[in-house]
Design a protein around this motif. Structure first.
Motif, PDB file in Angstrom:
ATOM      1  N   UNK A 174       0.834  -1.206   0.000  1.00 64.38           N
ATOM      2  CA  UNK A 174       0.000   0.000   0.000  1.00 64.38           C
ATOM      3  C   UNK A 174       0.869   1.257   0.000  1.00 64.38           C
ATOM      4  N   UNK A 175       1.969   1.225   0.747  1.00 62.80           N
ATOM      5  CA  UNK A 175       2.887   2.372   0.751  1.00 62.80           C
ATOM      6  C   UNK A 175       3.480   2.590  -0.639  1.00 62.80           C
ATOM      7  N   UNK A 176       3.831   1.483  -1.305  1.00 65.65           N
ATOM      8  CA  UNK A 176       4.353   1.590  -2.676  1.00 65.65           C
ATOM      9  C   UNK A 176       3.293   2.154  -3.612  1.00 65.65           C
ATOM     10  N   UNK A 177       2.052   1.709  -3.454  1.00 64.65           N
ATOM     11  CA  UNK A 177       0.956   2.201  -4.300  1.00 64.65           C
ATOM     12  C   UNK A 177       0.773   3.706  -4.105  1.00 64.65           C
ATOM     13  N   UNK A 178       0.839   4.152  -2.866  1.00 65.43           N
ATOM     14  CA  UNK A 178       0.704   5.582  -2.572  1.00 65.43           C
ATOM     15  C   UNK A 178       1.834   6.371  -3.235  1.00 65.43           C
ATOM     16  N   UNK A 179       3.064   5.851  -3.119  1.00 57.27           N
ATOM     17  CA  UNK A 179       4.211   6.531  -3.734  1.00 57.27           C
ATOM     18  C   UNK A 179       4.038   6.649  -5.245  1.00 57.27           C
ATOM     19  N   UNK A 180       3.568   5.560  -5.884  1.00 59.75           N
ATOM     20  CA  UNK A 180       3.369   5.578  -7.352  1.00 59.75           C
ATOM     21  C   UNK A 180       2.294   6.590  -7.727  1.00 59.75           C
ATOM     22  N   UNK A 181       1.228   6.647  -6.934  1.00 58.30           N
ATOM     23  CA  UNK A 181       0.155   7.605  -7.220  1.00 58.30           C
ATOM     24  C   UNK A 181       0.670   9.041  -7.108  1.00 58.30           C
ATOM     25  N   UNK A 182       1.495   9.284  -6.112  1.00 59.77           N
ATOM     26  CA  UNK A 182       2.071  10.623  -5.951  1.00 59.77           C
ATOM     27  C   UNK A 182       3.036  10.946  -7.096  1.00 59.77           C
ATOM     28  N   UNK A 183       3.793   9.925  -7.558  1.00 58.26           N
ATOM     29  CA  UNK A 183       4.665  10.132  -8.720  1.00 58.26           C
ATOM     30  C   UNK A 183       3.819  10.477  -9.947  1.00 58.26           C
ATOM     31  N   UNK A 184       2.689   9.795 -10.089  1.00 57.67           N
ATOM     32  CA  UNK A 184       1.802  10.049 -11.223  1.00 57.67           C
ATOM     33  C   UNK A 184       1.332  11.501 -11.230  1.00 57.67           C
TER      34      UNK A 184
END
Length: 188
Positions: A174-184
């Motif tokens: 979930x932390x990785x998913x959040x990071x990817x969303x913020x990168x997006x």
């Protein structure tokens, strides 16, 4: 004439000193293990506060300690009962220790589950924010959309791990998913 010889009895003073000490120790151990009756040991942990409910020698006890440390808990129980902790029933102490360990493990699992749930919620919020930013963006959004797809895939994996009660894996994904969303969102 023809009588049976009486067995020769040795005075205690003639017994081997090690044997005498072993007998004394065995008798002391029997006394210290306690013959006290006990039953119904329950242990609950809430925010590092331990509550132990039990019956001991016919009395009901409800002991609360601002600690989860085994020694602190046992000392408080002994104080409540009015005995030295060394004089408490050994089987009772073993039961308290086992229930305390189980309660600590349950509390740790509950905290891990809560942390994973929070991380998944944070990832969903970040993904939703990135989706809105992409919808409102002018120009090329291809990179952001690719990153958002990765974020959604990671979130799906996190939810699967959560369903399988793998709390640590769920939180990491979930932390990785959040990071990817913020990168997006940053890619716009």
């Amino acid at each position: 004439a023809g009588g049976v010889d009486e067995p020769r009895r040795r005075p205690v003073d003639d017994l081997d000193e090690d044997l005498v000490e072993a007998i004394k120790k065995a008798l002391d151990d029997d006394d210290s293990s306690g013959d006290s009756d006990w039953d119904n040991v329950e242990v609950e942990i809430d925010n590092d506060e331990t509550t132990v409910r039990f019956e001991y020698d016919g009395d009901d006890y409800d002991v609360t300690v601002d600690s989860t440390d085994e020694d602190d808990v046992i000392d408080e129980i002994a104080d409540e009962i009015g005995e030295d902790s060394d004089d408490l029933n050994d089987d009772f102490l073993d039961e308290v220790k086992e229930k305390l360990e189980d309660a600590l493990n349950d509390a740790e699992d509950d905290e891990s589950e809560s942390d994973a749930e929070d991380a998944i919620d944070d990832a969903r919020d970040a993904i939703e924010s990135a989706e809105e930013a992409i919808d409102d963006a002018d120009g090329d959004t291809d990179e952001a959309e690719d990153l958002l797809d990765e974020a959604n895939d990671l979130l799906d994996e996190a939810e699967d791990a959560f369903d399988n009660e793998d709390w640590n894996e769920a939180e990491d994904l979930a932390d990785e998913a959040k990071d990817k969303a913020e990168e997006a969102e940053d890619a716009l």
